[in-house]
Motif scaffolding. Structure first.
Motif, short mmCIF file in Angstrom:
data_model
loop_
_atom_site.label_atom_id
_atom_site.label_comp_id
_atom_site.label_asym_id
_atom_site.label_seq_id
_atom_site.Cartn_x
_atom_site.Cartn_y
_atom_site.Cartn_z
N LYS A 101 0.84 -1.19 0.00
CA LYS A 101 0.00 0.00 0.00
C LYS A 101 0.88 1.24 0.00
CE LYS A 101 -1.96 -1.57 3.67
NZ LYS A 101 -2.77 -1.73 4.91
N PRO A 102 0.35 2.35 -0.49
CA PRO A 102 1.13 3.60 -0.50
C PRO A 102 1.54 4.01 0.91
CG PRO A 102 -0.80 3.80 -1.89
CD PRO A 102 -0.97 2.52 -1.13
N CYS A 103 2.70 4.64 0.99
CA CYS A 103 3.23 5.07 2.29
C CYS A 103 3.23 6.60 2.35
CB CYS A 103 4.65 4.54 2.49
SG CYS A 103 4.76 2.74 2.51
N PHE A 104 2.74 7.14 3.46
CA PHE A 104 2.68 8.59 3.65
C PHE A 104 3.55 8.94 4.85
CE2 PHE A 104 -1.26 7.21 1.65
CZ PHE A 104 -1.29 8.03 0.53
N TRP A 105 4.77 9.39 4.55
CA TRP A 105 5.76 9.65 5.58
C TRP A 105 5.71 11.11 6.03
CZ3 TRP A 105 8.64 5.62 7.44
CH2 TRP A 105 8.72 4.47 6.65
N PRO A 106 6.07 11.36 7.29
CA PRO A 106 6.21 12.75 7.74
C PRO A 106 7.46 13.38 7.13
CG PRO A 106 6.89 11.24 9.48
CD PRO A 106 6.31 10.39 8.38
N ILE A 107 7.42 14.68 6.97
CA ILE A 107 8.52 15.36 6.29
C ILE A 107 9.77 15.44 7.15
CG2 ILE A 107 6.91 16.72 4.89
CD1 ILE A 107 7.49 19.08 6.71
N HIS A 108 9.64 15.24 8.48
CA HIS A 108 10.81 15.41 9.34
C HIS A 108 11.73 14.19 9.34
CE1 HIS A 108 8.37 13.08 12.18
NE2 HIS A 108 7.41 14.00 12.06
N VAL A 150 26.36 12.81 -1.98
CA VAL A 150 27.69 13.01 -1.41
C VAL A 150 28.38 11.68 -1.14
CG1 VAL A 150 28.93 13.94 0.59
CG2 VAL A 150 27.03 15.22 -0.40
N SER A 151 27.60 10.68 -0.75
CA SER A 151 28.18 9.38 -0.40
C SER A 151 27.36 8.27 -1.07
CB SER A 151 28.18 9.19 1.12
OG SER A 151 28.68 7.91 1.48
N LEU A 152 28.06 7.35 -1.73
CA LEU A 152 27.41 6.23 -2.41
C LEU A 152 28.15 4.94 -2.06
CD1 LEU A 152 25.40 5.00 -4.43
CD2 LEU A 152 27.02 5.58 -6.26
N PHE A 190 13.98 12.23 -5.08
CA PHE A 190 14.67 12.58 -3.84
C PHE A 190 15.61 13.77 -4.10
CE2 PHE A 190 14.11 7.90 -3.92
CZ PHE A 190 13.12 7.80 -2.96
N PRO A 191 15.09 14.97 -4.15
CA PRO A 191 15.92 16.13 -4.51
C PRO A 191 16.96 16.50 -3.45
CG PRO A 191 13.73 16.83 -3.84
CD PRO A 191 13.68 15.33 -3.94
N MET A 192 16.79 15.99 -2.22
CA MET A 192 17.73 16.34 -1.14
C MET A 192 18.62 15.17 -0.73
SD MET A 192 15.29 18.74 1.26
CE MET A 192 13.96 17.52 1.33
N LEU A 193 18.60 14.09 -1.50
CA LEU A 193 19.36 12.89 -1.15
C LEU A 193 20.86 13.15 -1.18
CD1 LEU A 193 19.16 9.86 -0.48
CD2 LEU A 193 19.34 9.41 -2.94
N THR A 194 21.55 12.81 -0.07
CA THR A 194 23.00 13.00 0.01
C THR A 194 23.75 11.69 0.26
OG1 THR A 194 22.83 13.51 2.37
CG2 THR A 194 22.78 15.37 0.83
N HIS A 195 23.11 10.72 0.90
CA HIS A 195 23.78 9.45 1.23
C HIS A 195 22.90 8.30 0.79
CE1 HIS A 195 25.71 12.35 3.90
NE2 HIS A 195 26.74 11.51 4.01
N LEU A 235 13.73 12.43 2.09
CA LEU A 235 14.86 11.67 2.63
C LEU A 235 16.19 12.22 2.12
CD1 LEU A 235 13.53 8.00 2.44
CD2 LEU A 235 13.89 9.38 4.50
N GLN A 236 17.14 12.30 3.05
CA GLN A 236 18.50 12.70 2.70
C GLN A 236 19.48 11.52 2.78
OE1 GLN A 236 19.63 15.98 5.23
NE2 GLN A 236 17.71 17.08 4.87
N ARG A 237 19.07 10.52 3.51
CA ARG A 237 19.94 9.35 3.73
C ARG A 237 19.08 8.09 3.62
NH1 ARG A 237 24.78 9.54 6.77
NH2 ARG A 237 25.58 7.50 7.36
N ILE A 238 19.44 7.20 2.69
CA ILE A 238 18.66 5.98 2.45
C ILE A 238 19.62 4.79 2.46
CG2 ILE A 238 17.14 4.76 0.87
CD1 ILE A 238 16.32 7.42 -0.31
#
Length: 829
Positions: A442-449, A518-520, A493-498, A472-475
């Motif tokens: 089912k679709p997931c609705f996550w909080p922005i924080h 930044v990190s992969l 994910f426009p703010m993804l860094t890791h 998400l910035q880190r996944i």
């Protein structure tokens, strides 16, 4: 203040058997030491468990790490180590060692990590290794902890492991050799009780910051209290007690009361210990009344020795404890324990860990009554979706300041349900759901924080990206069954860094993957190469972990091995090896050698072009110096003659001429004609027509010229500066050219007796200039060697015609091709 209490229901699973639940400190330091020593896998030699009785003598002299553990060696000789001047890491555990040659370590001046634990050494060996950092001598048979005087030279020693079942006491002078050292961590004890401890022994090592004691004190707590007083005289801030209370130990008195008077102790750890509920009350009270900020229990066995279980009174004291950790709790009775304690006492606690406790429901009071809690680790339990968010709880807030939550290694399933309930945690930033049984339906609705999410070690597949939050910035999606990664997956994910994608089956990093990354981490996948274009699409990348992939060592990986900034790769070079081709399989990529020339097409062209030009220039120069131009022209003429003769075979099959050739030349060149030309040709059986000899007396000159041209198969012109000045030579050329046009295209043969400047040709000889540009001519060479080739070519050109002479054919040709134009008729009358 009235005590607020909660009875915490915990299902604790285990048996009475003790088991370790934490990574051994020695192994952790060993791994760190090994990684810091080895720069190439080819310099890492693992000979453990090979039934060796002696260390091989032919070890690579560049060896940096050597593991000879689990071999029946008995004795370490110096000879095998004589060439190992680069050795930095040596491990020889469980070998039955009794003797170590005193001169062995003279040959290993760069040794920093030495582990000779679990052997049969009956005394602590002399060591003089100024660079040594970590020394493990635990698990041997020495009867005393007396350190040799040579330990004074261990200026860089930071961690020392000492322990023997035969060492039952600590004497006052045992550690004198380290009194001025910079030793930071001492691990002391062989797991047996001491009979004596001389007050002041440990106090000599003032630089100590952490002490780990592997000594039970169940029957001699006076000795333990003396030891704590010595610890208080050092700079120790971290105290770890291993197996201090053995199984079924009943403690009398309050041995930890002195902890209240130890202001430097900030971290206190109890490992592999039996704890009665009655003792636990006293112990916890001392800790809460001390300056301890972090209290850790690892693999403890809890026994309720009182009917009321664990009941902790309220303390009217400012508690400085900020972190409480339970990592592995076994219950002796195997039933729900009875615990009563005021949660309000921990109002300032910011870190709480209950891992490996068997918890299946989170107490309601814990959810709402820890206002300062920022990190909660409930990993390795039996929690499920409804066990964590229990419907029986009613609360106004859920972990009001929680920022980091770990629910790893539990039984969570429904990601949509989990995402919806995380809205209750207003400050939650990072969330760990690794090692669960998550499914996506089912679709997931996550909080922005929530900016960091780990779903590693769940079987999710490629579709997982569409169930994640765009904020998400880190996944972390390591080991989630991903087989392909696309640019579209990360566009959301426009703010993804890791991004962590280790242990999947990804084959390619797509181009223009993410400008913000930044990190992969993409190690342990199925990639055979990493292209320059892929990393060009990651302009912000600072860390790339891509080791343990099946790399193909070829030109596709050339730039990666040579041009890529290796500071991006935290696992370079140890985790990068060639998989194919077979000739370099298992070769470290750092040692793979191929030339830039063989891989850069533009460089190949850039080098090949000038080299080719130089070769052509050199060959051309040699060709010119050896008169190659002249020989080529002669060869070409000979070939043309042969080809034309074949083509005209049918035409000339029934045609005969009186002469092979009519010779047209200037009277001033008659000497060369009579001395060179005529003898050479007529001597070869070629019939010539020469005006001085064969013109019919009494006939007009023009008639003689016309007759000789028509009766000859070829007309041979001897060109010179005298020729172009002769009026009669011009007539002969004119008539022969007309005949060539109407009857036979290649009937003209030119011999250039000497160079004739183009600008010296009279206007009446303009046709000659054109002919010389269109037809190949023979040059008379001055070199006698070349003259032989000249005669061969000339004879070939003149010998095509049949030797029979048919005057009628000549007349027929005359009738079909008038050689006298109308404008010259008046001149001939």
């Amino acid at each position: 203040m009235a005590m607020k209490s909660v009875r915490v229901a915990l299902l604790l699973w285990t048996t009475a058997l003790l088991s370790w639940r934490t990574l051994c400190l020695a192994e952790l330091m060993e791994d760190q030491g090994h990684a810091s020593c080895v720069t190439s896998s080819r310099r890492d030699k693992n000979l453990s468990g090979q039934n060796l009785t002696n260390v091989p003598l032919d070890l690579n002299n560049e060896t940096q790490s050597l593991d000879i553990s689990h071999n029946p060696l008995v004795k370490l000789q110096a000879a095998p180590f004589q060439r190992l001047s680069q050795l930095c890491f040596l491990k020889a555990t469980s070998c039955g060692l009794r003797v170590i040659n005193p001169g062995l370590f003279v040959h290993t001046p760069k040794l920093k990590f030495l582990n000779i634990s679990n052997n049969l050494l009956d005394q602590i060996p002399d060591l003089s290794l100024p660079l040594l950092k970590i020394l493990d001598l635990a698990g041997n048979q020495y009867g005393s902890y007396k350190l040799p005087a040579t330990f004074q030279t261990l200026a860089n020693l930071s961690a020392l492991y000492l322990g023997s079942e035969n060492a039952l006491q600590v004497d006052f002078n045992d550690f004198d050799s380290l009194s001025d050292s910079l030793l930071k961590h001492l691990i002391l004890g062989g797991g047996v009780e001491w009979q004596r401890y001389d007050r002041g022994s440990l106090a000599k090592m003032k630089s100590l910051q952490k002490i780990t004691l592997k000594v039970p004190f169940c029957e001699n707590f006076d000795l333990f209290e003396n030891l704590l007083e010595d610890v208080n005289e050092t700079q120790t801030t971290d105290l770890e007690l291993v197996n201090i209370l053995p199984n079924l130990c009943n403690v009398t008195g309050d041995p930890f009361r002195s902890l209240r008077a130890m202001p430097l102790i900030k971290d206190f750890t109890i490992v592999n210990t039996w704890i009665n509920s009655s003792f636990f009350v006293l112990f916890l009270k001392n800790v809460l009344l001390s300056n301890v900020r972090t209290l850790t229990f690892v693999n403890v066995t809890y026994n309720e020795d009182t009917a009321e279980g664990f009941r902790f009174p309220t303390l009217n004291h400012t508690i400085v404890l900020r972190s409480l950790i339970f990592d592995g709790v076994n219950h002796y009775q195997y039933r729900y324990p009875s615990i009563e304690i005021s949660v309000d006492m921990f109002s300032k606690m910011d870190y709480l860990k209950f891992s490996g406790t068997g918890m299946n429901i989170v107490p309601c009071k814990v959810m709402s009554s820890l206002p300062s809690l920022e990190t909660l680790d409930l990993s390795n339990n039996l929690l499920s979706d409804t066990g964590f968010w229990w419907s029986g709880c009613s609360y106004t807030s859920v972990f009001p300041k929680l920022r980091h939550l770990s629910l790893s290694k539990n039984r969570f399933v429904d990601l949509s349900f989990i995402a919806q309930h995380t809205h209750q945690m207003k400050y939650l930033e990072s969330f760990d759901l690794s090692f669960n049984s998550i499914f996506l339906d089912k679709p997931c609705f996550w909080p922005i924080h929530i900016t960091s999410l780990s779903l590693s070690n769940n079987n999710l597949g490629n579709k997982v990206f569409s169930f994640l939050s765009q904020y998400l910035q880190r996944i972390d999606l390591s080991k989630t069954g991903i087989t392909a990664l696309t640019k579209e997956d990360l566009l959301q994910f426009p703010m993804l860094t890791h991004l962590f994608l280790s242990f999947n089956s990804i084959k390619v990093i797509p181009t223009d993957l993410s400008p913000t990354l930044v990190s992969l981490y993409i190690d342990q996948n199925s990639m055979t190469s990493i292209s320059r274009e892929s990393l060009a699409g990651l302009p912000s990348l600072r860390t790339l972990k891509a080791g343990d992939n099946p790399f193909v060592c070829s030109c596709d990986s050339y730039w990666f091995m040579t041009a890529l900034n290796k500071s991006l790769l935290p696992d370079w070079p140890l985790d990068y090896t060639c998989s194919t081709p077979p000739s370099v399989a298992d070769l470290p990529m750092s040692e793979y050698r191929t030339s830039r020339m063989s891989c850069e097409a533009w460089l190949q062209a850039a080098v090949a072009l000038p080299v080719t030009m130089l070769i052509v220039l050199a060959l051309g120069s040699a060709f010119y110096a050896c008169d190659g131009v002249w020989y080529t022209k002669m060869l070409w003429m000979w070939i043309r003659v042969k080809r034309r003769g074949q083509k005209q075979a049918n035409l000339l099959n029934n045609t005969t001429f009186r002469y092979h050739s009519f010779i047209s030349y200037s009277h001033q060149d008659s000497a060369w004609v009579e001395s060179k030309l005529v003898p050479s040709l007529e001597g070869a059986g070629i019939s010539l027509c020469i005006h001085e000899r064969d013109f019919v007396p009494g006939q007009w000159i023009v008639d003689n010229i016309i007759n000789c041209v028509e009766e000859s198969y070829k007309t041979l012109f001897v060109l010179s500066n005298h020729f172009v000045q002769s009026e009669w030579c011009n007539y002969e050329l004119f008539f022969a050219q007309h005949r060539a046009i109407d009857a036979q295209q290649d009937s003209l043969v030119f011999i250039l007796l000497e160079p004739i400047p183009t600008n010296s040709l009279p206007k009446k000889f303009l046709k000659l200039r054109k002919l010389l540009m269109q037809q190949t001519y023979l040059e008379w060479p001055k070199d006698e060697r070349k003259q032989q080739v000249f005669w061969v070519n000339l004879r070939s050109m003149l010998q095509v015609a049949d030797h029979r002479i048919l005057k009628d054919m000549a007349l027929e040709l005359t009738q079909s091709a008038s050689l006298i134009p109308d404008d010259l008729v008046p001149l001939l009358k």
